[in-house]
Design an enzyme around this catalytic site. Structure first.
Site, PDB file in Angstrom:
ATOM      1  N   ASN A  42      43.736  38.512  44.944  1.00  0.00           N
ATOM      2  CA  ASN A  42      42.507  39.119  44.180  1.00  0.00           C
ATOM      3  C   ASN A  42      41.643  38.263  43.545  1.00  0.00           C
ATOM      4  O   ASN A  42      41.900  37.039  43.255  1.00  0.00           O
ATOM      5  CB  ASN A  42      43.249  39.969  43.096  1.00  0.00           C
ATOM      6  CG  ASN A  42      44.440  39.095  42.169  1.00  0.00           C
ATOM      7  OD1 ASN A  42      44.969  38.091  42.813  1.00  0.00           O
ATOM      8  ND2 ASN A  42      44.761  39.620  41.054  1.00  0.00           N
ATOM      9  N   GLU A  44      38.723  38.358  40.750  1.00  0.00           N
ATOM     10  CA  GLU A  44      37.973  39.129  39.576  1.00  0.00           C
ATOM     11  C   GLU A  44      36.740  38.820  39.183  1.00  0.00           C
ATOM     12  O   GLU A  44      36.312  37.770  39.813  1.00  0.00           O
ATOM     13  CB  GLU A  44      39.056  38.976  38.359  1.00  0.00           C
ATOM     14  CG  GLU A  44      40.756  39.357  38.573  1.00  0.00           C
ATOM     15  CD  GLU A  44      41.546  39.377  37.461  1.00  0.00           C
ATOM     16  OE1 GLU A  44      41.203  38.559  36.564  1.00  0.00           O
ATOM     17  OE2 GLU A  44      42.604  40.012  37.571  1.00  0.00           O
ATOM     18  N   CYS A  53      40.917  43.659  45.021  1.00  0.00           N
ATOM     19  CA  CYS A  53      42.428  43.325  45.235  1.00  0.00           C
ATOM     20  C   CYS A  53      42.777  42.624  46.299  1.00  0.00           C
ATOM     21  O   CYS A  53      41.971  42.632  47.415  1.00  0.00           O
ATOM     22  CB  CYS A  53      43.267  44.797  45.026  1.00  0.00           C
ATOM     23  SG  CYS A  53      42.787  45.926  43.818  1.00  0.00           S
ATOM     24  N   GLU A  55      44.933  43.057  48.615  1.00  0.00           N
ATOM     25  CA  GLU A  55      44.891  44.020  50.040  1.00  0.00           C
ATOM     26  C   GLU A  55      43.759  44.189  50.423  1.00  0.00           C
ATOM     27  O   GLU A  55      43.583  44.172  51.781  1.00  0.00           O
ATOM     28  CB  GLU A  55      45.716  45.268  49.550  1.00  0.00           C
ATOM     29  CG  GLU A  55      47.138  45.173  48.943  1.00  0.00           C
ATOM     30  CD  GLU A  55      47.037  45.283  47.568  1.00  0.00           C
ATOM     31  OE1 GLU A  55      46.195  44.472  46.732  1.00  0.00           O
ATOM     32  OE2 GLU A  55      47.867  45.983  46.970  1.00  0.00           O
ATOM     33  N   CYS A  86      47.477  49.613  44.779  1.00  0.00           N
ATOM     34  CA  CYS A  86      46.754  50.722  43.848  1.00  0.00           C
ATOM     35  C   CYS A  86      46.433  51.724  44.706  1.00  0.00           C
ATOM     36  O   CYS A  86      46.314  51.522  45.933  1.00  0.00           O
ATOM     37  CB  CYS A  86      45.632  49.898  42.964  1.00  0.00           C
ATOM     38  SG  CYS A  86      44.427  49.580  44.079  1.00  0.00           S
ATOM     39  N   CYS A  89      43.556  50.656  47.077  1.00  0.00           N
ATOM     40  CA  CYS A  89      43.980  50.145  48.451  1.00  0.00           C
ATOM     41  C   CYS A  89      44.678  50.828  49.145  1.00  0.00           C
ATOM     42  O   CYS A  89      44.559  50.701  50.572  1.00  0.00           O
ATOM     43  CB  CYS A  89      44.844  48.836  47.839  1.00  0.00           C
ATOM     44  SG  CYS A  89      43.782  47.393  47.057  1.00  0.00           S
TER      45      CYS A  89
END
Ligand code: THU
Length: 126
Positions: A42, A44, A53, A55, A86, A89
């Site tokens: 990830n 940010e 993310c 993934e 999530c 994703c």
């Protein structure tokens, strides 16, 4: 490669996570049909919604290198619960493979696995 080995790659990838806001590193390892593995973490951003993310980081790396035939993804997060992908994703992964095997691990390394179609049934697509 075993699920455990793929998960080890995901956990290692989490070491590269850029997480100054959540302090929650996540790593992913995406396996292609030809055995190639792309990892992701990830990343940010101060504009929180622009966070990528782990993934989707792995998916973007793979697609940009010409790979779209995915068979498995392992996700590791330093959490008490299993680090499930999530909703965003799941949708992005479903673009490429409804039959993907999703392996989700928690901080202690234990994991569960599901077919993506179970995590996102009746997916959107044209
Ligand atoms: N995160 C992921 O990397 N993957 C997921 O599927 C869920 C959430 C990250 C995004 C953010 O950096 C942190 O976890 C907390 O939401």
């Amino acid at each position: 490669m075993t699920d455990q080995e793929l998960l080890d790659l995901a956990r290692t990838a989490a070491g590269k996570a850029y997480v100054p806001y959540s302090h929650f590193p996540v790593g992913a390892a995406l396996e292609c049909a030809d055995g190639t593995v792309f990892t992701g973490c990830n990343v940010e951003n101060a504009a929180y919604g622009d966070t990528i993310c782990a993934e989707r980081c792995a998916v973007v790396k793979a697609v940009s290198e010409g790979h779209t035939d995915f068979v498995r993804i392992a996700v590791w997060g330093d959490s008490r619960g299993y680090c499930m992908p999530c909703g965003s994703c799941r949708q992005v992964l479903s673009e490429f493979s409804a039959d993907l095997r999703v392996i989700a691990a928690r901080g202690d390394g234990s994991f569960v696995a599901f077919p993506l179609r179970e995590l996102l049934p009746h997916t959107f697509g044209f």
